[in-house]
Write an enzyme that holds these catalytic residues in place. Structure first.
Site, mmCIF file in Angstrom:
data_model
loop_
_atom_site.group_PDB
_atom_site.id
_atom_site.type_symbol
_atom_site.label_atom_id
_atom_site.label_comp_id
_atom_site.label_asym_id
_atom_site.label_seq_id
_atom_site.Cartn_x
_atom_site.Cartn_y
_atom_site.Cartn_z
ATOM 1 N N TYR A 112 5.457 -6.788 10.045
ATOM 2 C CA TYR A 112 4.378 -5.814 9.807
ATOM 3 C C TYR A 112 3.083 -6.312 10.457
ATOM 4 O O TYR A 112 2.385 -5.580 11.141
ATOM 5 C CB TYR A 112 4.211 -5.631 8.297
ATOM 6 C CG TYR A 112 3.194 -4.588 7.877
ATOM 7 C CD1 TYR A 112 3.509 -3.233 7.913
ATOM 8 C CD2 TYR A 112 1.934 -4.960 7.417
ATOM 9 C CE1 TYR A 112 2.589 -2.285 7.503
ATOM 10 C CE2 TYR A 112 1.016 -4.019 6.999
ATOM 11 C CZ TYR A 112 1.350 -2.679 7.046
ATOM 12 O OH TYR A 112 0.433 -1.735 6.636
ATOM 13 N N SER A 140 -4.215 -2.405 9.860
ATOM 14 C CA SER A 140 -4.199 -3.091 8.564
ATOM 15 C C SER A 140 -4.895 -4.431 8.724
ATOM 16 O O SER A 140 -4.895 -5.012 9.818
ATOM 17 C CB SER A 140 -2.747 -3.329 8.134
ATOM 18 O OG SER A 140 -2.690 -4.237 7.055
HETATM 19 N N1 LIG Z 1 -1.730 1.497 1.243
HETATM 20 C C1 LIG Z 1 -2.229 0.375 1.721
HETATM 21 O O1 LIG Z 1 -2.645 -0.525 0.980
HETATM 22 C C2 LIG Z 1 -2.318 0.180 3.216
HETATM 23 C C3 LIG Z 1 -3.010 -0.962 3.677
HETATM 24 C C4 LIG Z 1 -3.112 -1.173 5.041
HETATM 25 C C5 LIG Z 1 -2.550 -0.265 5.926
HETATM 26 N N2 LIG Z 1 -1.876 0.816 5.445
HETATM 27 C C6 LIG Z 1 -1.296 1.729 6.450
HETATM 28 O O2 LIG Z 1 -1.680 3.049 6.143
HETATM 29 C C7 LIG Z 1 -0.675 3.960 6.586
HETATM 30 C C8 LIG Z 1 -0.312 4.901 5.460
HETATM 31 O O3 LIG Z 1 0.132 4.135 4.342
HETATM 32 P P1 LIG Z 1 0.187 4.737 2.853
HETATM 33 O O4 LIG Z 1 -0.062 3.614 1.934
HETATM 34 O O5 LIG Z 1 -0.632 5.974 2.774
HETATM 35 O O6 LIG Z 1 1.732 5.111 2.767
HETATM 36 P P2 LIG Z 1 2.493 6.213 1.856
HETATM 37 O O7 LIG Z 1 1.702 6.555 0.641
HETATM 38 O O8 LIG Z 1 3.867 5.680 1.695
HETATM 39 O O9 LIG Z 1 2.540 7.502 2.785
HETATM 40 C C9 LIG Z 1 3.157 7.399 4.027
HETATM 41 C C10 LIG Z 1 3.158 8.749 4.697
HETATM 42 O O10 LIG Z 1 3.728 8.599 6.004
HETATM 43 C C11 LIG Z 1 4.940 9.382 6.110
HETATM 44 N N3 LIG Z 1 5.842 8.625 6.965
HETATM 45 C C12 LIG Z 1 6.271 7.351 6.787
HETATM 46 N N4 LIG Z 1 7.089 7.006 7.791
HETATM 47 C C13 LIG Z 1 7.153 8.064 8.632
HETATM 48 C C14 LIG Z 1 7.831 8.329 9.835
HETATM 49 N N5 LIG Z 1 8.645 7.401 10.395
HETATM 50 N N6 LIG Z 1 7.662 9.516 10.455
HETATM 51 C C15 LIG Z 1 6.850 10.455 9.900
HETATM 52 N N7 LIG Z 1 6.186 10.274 8.751
HETATM 53 C C16 LIG Z 1 6.344 9.093 8.124
HETATM 54 C C17 LIG Z 1 5.376 9.584 4.658
HETATM 55 O O11 LIG Z 1 6.148 10.744 4.449
HETATM 56 P P3 LIG Z 1 7.782 10.709 4.576
HETATM 57 O O12 LIG Z 1 8.229 9.497 3.808
HETATM 58 O O13 LIG Z 1 8.236 12.013 4.006
HETATM 59 O O14 LIG Z 1 8.057 10.594 6.037
HETATM 60 C C18 LIG Z 1 4.013 9.763 3.975
HETATM 61 O O15 LIG Z 1 3.508 11.055 4.240
HETATM 62 C C19 LIG Z 1 0.471 3.090 7.106
HETATM 63 O O16 LIG Z 1 0.400 2.967 8.499
HETATM 64 C C20 LIG Z 1 0.224 1.748 6.447
HETATM 65 O O17 LIG Z 1 0.751 0.683 7.194
HETATM 66 C C21 LIG Z 1 -1.749 1.056 4.116
#
Ligand SMILES: NC(=O)c1ccc[n+]([C@@H]2O[C@H](COP(=O)([O-])OP(=O)(O)OC[C@H]3O[C@@H](n4cnc5c(N)ncnc54)[C@H](OP(=O)(O)O)[C@@H]3O)[C@@H](O)[C@H]2O)c1
Length: 258
Positions: A161, A148
Site C-alpha cells: 500500500y 495517503s
Molecule cells: N479512510 C482512511 O483512513 C484513508 C486514509 C488514507 C487514504 N485513504 C484512501 O482514500 C480512498 C478512499 O478510501 P475510503 O476509506 O473512503 O474507502 P471506502 O470507505 O472503503 O470506500 C471505497 C470506495 O471505493 C470503491 N472502490 C474500491 N475499489 C474499487 C475499484 N477497484 N473500482 C471501483 N471502485 C472501487 C468502493 O465501492 P465498491 O466496493 O462498491 O467498489 C467505495 O465506493 C482510498 O484510495 C484510500 O486508500 C483512506
C-alpha cells in the site's frame, strides 16, 4: 473576492470510488460547488443508493452512476468511453478508489500485491492517460489523486500500500509538470486515519485507537468531509496556480516527531 473562483458551475467531474467514504464526501463537495458528476464504484446497488441520495440533495445537478472496477482495463476504457459519449469533455478527474490488504511483506501472494498495484496506482495512471484528451478540451482542468500518509512515511499499512501511494505522489509531480502546458493541474491529498468503513475495523480496537490518537496532534480521527474540502479546493479555479502539490489531511500527523 471573485465568487466565480470558488464555483464549479458547468464543469463535469469524474469521481472513482464514490459510493462510500471519502469518495462520496468528495462527490457531495463538488456538487455543492456546482459541478455535474459521474460517480464510479463496483457494487451497482451501493452506487445507485449513493446516486439517489446525492440527487435528492442536489436536484439541480446532473449525476450519473457507472458500475465499473478501476482495476480492470476494459472497465477503465468503458468509463472514459461513457464520458466521451455523454459529456462535453471532462473538467475534473478524482482518482479516489483504492484498497488494501495489510500483512507482512513476505506473506503477500503475487496476485495480492499485484492486485493492490492495479487498484491503487495503475488505475489512477491509466484513467489519467485515458482522460487526457477529454481534459485538454477545456482551457483549464484538474486531476486530484487521493494518496495517503502511507506514501510519505511508514505506517502500519503494509509495504505494498505504501509503495502504491508513494508512486502516486511522484506520478502527481511528474504529470503536473508534463501536462501544465496543456492546462491540466495535477495535485494530491494525503489523508491519515479518516472515519470510513475501511478504518472502522482497526479503530474499533480501543488500544489501537488510543495509539493512533496519541500520535495525532489534533487528538482525533479525521472525517471524510475534511478530505473532501481539500480535494474541492484543488479542483476550484481558486487554486489555479497550484500544481504538483500534496495537501496532507492528517491532524498534524506528518509533522509530529516526538
Ligand atoms: N479512510 C482512511 O483512513 C484513508 C486514509 C488514507 C487514504 N485513504 C484512501 O482514500 C480512498 C478512499 O478510501 P475510503 O476509506 O473512503 O474507502 P471506502 O470507505 O472503503 O470506500 C471505497 C470506495 O471505493 C470503491 N472502490 C474500491 N475499489 C474499487 C475499484 N477497484 N473500482 C471501483 N471502485 C472501487 C468502493 O465501492 P465498491 O466496493 O462498491 O467498489 C467505495 O465506493 C482510498 O484510495 C484510500 O486508500 C483512506
Amino acid at each position: 473576492m471573485n465568487p466565480q473562483r470558488w464555483r464549479l458551475e458547468g464543469q463535469t467531474a469524474l469521481v472513482t470510488g464514490a459510493s462510500a467514504g471519502i469518495g462520496l464526501a468528495i462527490a457531495r463537495e463538488l456538487l455543492g460547488f456546482g459541478a455535474d458528476l459521474l460517480i464510479v464504484g463496483r457494487d451497482a446497488d451501493a452506487l445507485e443508493i449513493a446516486r439517489d441520495e446525492l440527487a435528492d440533495a442536489f436536484p439541480e445537478r446532473e449525476i450519473h452512476g457507472l458500475s465499473a472496477d478501476v482495476s480492470d482495463d476494459e472497465d477503465r476504457h468503458a468509463i472514459l468511453d461513457w464520458v466521451e459519449d455523454h459529456c462535453d469533455g471532462l473538467n475534473l478527474l478524482i482518482n479516489n478508489a483504492g484498497g488494501n490488504i495489510s500483512k507482512p511483506a513476505t506473506d503477500y501472494s503475487e496476485d495480492e500485491w499485484r492486485g493492490i498495484f492495479e487498484g491503487n496506482l495503475f488505475s489512477a495512471f491509466e484513467l489519467s492517460r485515458y482522460a487526457y484528451p477529454l481534459l485538454t478540451r477545456h482551457a483549464s482542468s484538474a486531476i486530484v489523486n487521493v494518496g495517503s500518509v502511507s506514501g510519505i512515511t511508514h505506517v502500519r499499512s503494509g509495504v505494498v500500500y505504501g509503495m502504491t501511494k508513494a508512486a502516486m505522489q511522484q506520478m502527481t509531480r511528474n504529470l503536473a509538470c508534463e501536462w501544465a502546458e496543456d492546462g491540466i493541474r495535477v495535485n494530491s491529498v494525503a489523508p491519515w486515519y479518516i472515519r470510513t468503513r475501511r478504518t472502522s475495523g482497526p479503530l474499533s480496537d480501543p488500544d489501537y485507537y488510543d495509539e493512533v490518537i496519541a500520535r495525532t496532534p489534533m487528538r482525533r480521527i479525521g472525517e471524510p468531509e475534511e478530505v473532501a474540502a481539500a480535494v474541492g479546493f484543488l479542483c476550484l479555479p481558486a487554486s489555479s496556480y497550484i500544481t504538483g502539490e500534496c495537501i496532507a489531511v492528517d491532524g498534524g500527523f506528518l509533522r509530529y516527531g516526538f
